[in-house]
Design a protein around this motif. Sequence first.
Motif, mmCIF file in Angstrom:
data_model
loop_
_atom_site.group_PDB
_atom_site.id
_atom_site.type_symbol
_atom_site.label_atom_id
_atom_site.label_comp_id
_atom_site.label_asym_id
_atom_site.label_seq_id
_atom_site.Cartn_x
_atom_site.Cartn_y
_atom_site.Cartn_z
ATOM 1 N N ALA A 190 0.825 -1.208 0.000
ATOM 2 C CA ALA A 190 0.000 0.000 0.000
ATOM 3 C C ALA A 190 0.858 1.256 0.000
ATOM 4 C CB ALA A 190 -0.923 -0.004 1.222
ATOM 5 N N MET A 191 1.975 1.240 0.736
ATOM 6 C CA MET A 191 2.859 2.404 0.774
ATOM 7 C C MET A 191 3.474 2.658 -0.601
ATOM 8 S SD MET A 191 4.748 1.622 4.400
ATOM 9 C CE MET A 191 5.817 3.052 4.324
ATOM 10 N N ALA A 192 3.915 1.582 -1.255
ATOM 11 C CA ALA A 192 4.520 1.712 -2.581
ATOM 12 C C ALA A 192 3.489 2.223 -3.588
ATOM 13 C CB ALA A 192 5.078 0.365 -3.038
ATOM 14 N N THR A 193 2.274 1.703 -3.486
ATOM 15 C CA THR A 193 1.209 2.124 -4.397
ATOM 16 C C THR A 193 0.888 3.602 -4.232
ATOM 17 O OG1 THR A 193 0.250 -0.097 -4.424
ATOM 18 C CG2 THR A 193 -1.187 1.734 -5.071
ATOM 19 N N ASN A 194 0.812 4.068 -2.997
ATOM 20 C CA ASN A 194 0.508 5.480 -2.748
ATOM 21 C C ASN A 194 1.614 6.391 -3.282
ATOM 22 O OD1 ASN A 194 -1.947 4.977 -1.535
ATOM 23 N ND2 ASN A 194 -1.079 4.826 0.526
ATOM 24 N N ALA A 195 2.867 5.957 -3.123
ATOM 25 C CA ALA A 195 3.980 6.747 -3.657
ATOM 26 C C ALA A 195 3.891 6.843 -5.182
ATOM 27 C CB ALA A 195 5.305 6.124 -3.245
ATOM 28 N N LEU A 196 3.559 5.731 -5.815
ATOM 29 C CA LEU A 196 3.425 5.727 -7.271
ATOM 30 C C LEU A 196 2.284 6.634 -7.725
ATOM 31 C CD1 LEU A 196 3.987 2.056 -8.460
ATOM 32 C CD2 LEU A 196 5.155 4.098 -9.275
ATOM 33 N N LYS A 197 1.153 6.561 -7.037
ATOM 34 C CA LYS A 197 0.011 7.413 -7.399
ATOM 35 C C LYS A 197 0.400 8.885 -7.362
ATOM 36 C CE LYS A 197 -3.849 4.466 -5.946
ATOM 37 N NZ LYS A 197 -4.988 4.335 -5.006
ATOM 38 N N GLN A 198 1.150 9.244 -6.325
ATOM 39 C CA GLN A 198 1.552 10.639 -6.194
ATOM 40 C C GLN A 198 2.464 11.048 -7.340
ATOM 41 O OE1 GLN A 198 3.353 11.598 -2.436
ATOM 42 N NE2 GLN A 198 3.270 13.789 -2.791
ATOM 43 N N MET A 199 3.424 10.191 -7.697
ATOM 44 C CA MET A 199 4.328 10.513 -8.802
ATOM 45 C C MET A 199 3.574 10.613 -10.127
ATOM 46 S SD MET A 199 7.980 8.630 -8.260
ATOM 47 C CE MET A 199 7.355 6.988 -8.551
ATOM 48 N N ILE A 200 2.623 9.718 -10.327
ATOM 49 C CA ILE A 200 1.876 9.719 -11.591
ATOM 50 C C ILE A 200 1.017 10.972 -11.729
ATOM 51 C CG2 ILE A 200 -0.021 8.584 -12.827
ATOM 52 C CD1 ILE A 200 1.090 5.900 -11.702
ATOM 53 N N HIS A 201 0.238 11.276 -10.698
ATOM 54 C CA HIS A 201 -0.811 12.277 -10.830
ATOM 55 C C HIS A 201 -0.412 13.687 -10.401
ATOM 56 C CE1 HIS A 201 -3.504 9.126 -11.940
ATOM 57 N NE2 HIS A 201 -3.343 8.499 -10.803
ATOM 58 N N GLN A 202 0.741 13.826 -9.726
ATOM 59 C CA GLN A 202 1.135 15.161 -9.291
ATOM 60 C C GLN A 202 2.369 15.695 -10.011
ATOM 61 O OE1 GLN A 202 0.173 14.275 -4.692
ATOM 62 N NE2 GLN A 202 0.835 16.362 -5.076
ATOM 63 N N THR A 203 3.010 14.875 -10.808
ATOM 64 C CA THR A 203 4.157 15.364 -11.576
ATOM 65 C C THR A 203 3.681 16.313 -12.672
ATOM 66 O OG1 THR A 203 5.456 13.373 -11.150
ATOM 67 C CG2 THR A 203 6.086 14.692 -13.062
ATOM 68 N N GLN A 204 4.384 17.399 -12.838
ATOM 69 C CA GLN A 204 4.029 18.397 -13.851
ATOM 70 C C GLN A 204 4.564 17.932 -15.217
ATOM 71 O OE1 GLN A 204 5.512 22.319 -12.967
ATOM 72 N NE2 GLN A 204 3.782 23.316 -13.953
ATOM 73 N N TRP A 205 3.865 16.956 -15.794
ATOM 74 C CA TRP A 205 4.339 16.341 -17.031
ATOM 75 C C TRP A 205 4.261 17.305 -18.209
ATOM 76 C CZ3 TRP A 205 7.046 12.230 -16.245
ATOM 77 C CH2 TRP A 205 6.705 11.306 -15.270
ATOM 78 N N GLY A 206 3.225 18.119 -18.263
ATOM 79 C CA GLY A 206 3.017 18.969 -19.425
ATOM 80 C C GLY A 206 2.561 18.149 -20.620
ATOM 81 N N ALA A 207 2.701 18.717 -21.805
ATOM 82 C CA ALA A 207 2.277 18.036 -23.032
ATOM 83 C C ALA A 207 3.373 17.082 -23.494
ATOM 84 C CB ALA A 207 1.963 19.056 -24.119
ATOM 85 N N LEU A 208 3.036 15.802 -23.572
ATOM 86 C CA LEU A 208 3.982 14.778 -24.023
ATOM 87 C C LEU A 208 3.340 13.953 -25.134
ATOM 88 C CD1 LEU A 208 5.309 13.325 -20.629
ATOM 89 C CD2 LEU A 208 6.457 14.992 -22.110
ATOM 90 N N ASP A 209 4.148 13.567 -26.107
ATOM 91 C CA ASP A 209 3.684 12.619 -27.112
ATOM 92 C C ASP A 209 3.744 11.196 -26.576
ATOM 93 O OD1 ASP A 209 3.316 14.567 -29.258
ATOM 94 O OD2 ASP A 209 5.499 14.737 -29.230
#
Length: 350
Positions: A190-209
């Motif tokens: 659960a801890m690993a999953t929560n860390a991944l969710k944060q990286m996925i959804h809060q990273t400022q990815w911007g426009a990517l192909d």
Amino acid sequence: MEEQIRKLLSGVVHPETGADIVAGGIVERIAASEAAITVTLRFPKGRDPFAVKIKNTVERLLADHFPAAKTLVVVREGGTAPRPDLKEQTTTGDITRIIAVASGKGGVGKSTVAANLAVALRDLGFRVGLLDADIYGPSQPKMFGVEGYVPDAVEVDGTDRIVPAVAQEIRLMSIGFFIRPTDALLWRGAMATNALKQMIHQTQWGALDFLVCDLPPGTGDIHLSIIGELKIDAAVIVSTPQQMAVADVVRGIEMFRNEQVKIPLAGVIENMAWFTPEELPDNRYYLFGRGGARRVAEEYGVEFLGEIPIIRSIMEGGDEGHPAAAIDPRVGERYRAIADRIVGKVMKNG
């Protein structure tokens, strides 16, 4: 430039509705630079009989008016984009395609392949991000020479965003940025999953192909969590030729084909296929067997994307923070050929 493209596409009319594709809302997104143009077309109904014709027309117009730019036209169907049902706002909305790089077991060079594939996609003119989702063994910071990077947080529309590292024009996010290299990650699932969710959804990815996602080895809870958080367009499986590794490829294929997962397989890459000494350029030594990954790909009806030999620059590039595809023409040529096949595959799948 994006407004220029929008004006150009307003001349394309849907034969059934009589409205141009801009006014009719079919042009969902335009992202453009001098090197690359991505246009996303969304048709309100599934299996629109005019979708292919309109896509071909858009591709021809872009090629005629912007011959120096790589173009990618993506077709989606059926109204609203099928994004994960999230309680929190996500920053992945401007990512056009997500490619997962997986392996049935560790030690086959999956992360090295992911890093070099990201570079190859960049060299084809696409805007690329790399998510290091190998939560227990993050290696991408070292691969790109940004081990000392400490992510900043910025506030956007009242929510915090994590600023990714940018290395060789690739936006990179990894759990490795948040821990010391000597730390052991003694995390429950659960801890690993929560860390991944944060990286996925809060990273400022911007426009990517393309976002290349470096998955952990094996098949398990972390993989299912990532699949649930991201709409992955295609998966690539990495293996060495030896039978032990090839046996695990089958498990990877079955995971992505599972009814609960159903992620298209772009194909299989055979890493460490052979060794050629610098002083004997015509010799090939098959240290781990020969053609095992190709055979299993053919047996299971999966495309074989290519072979990557053991080349000294691949090891040295990873250690020195410069993926070999960016510095060794022999490696770059192989990875660009593989990247071309993957791009063709995901574009065909629409």
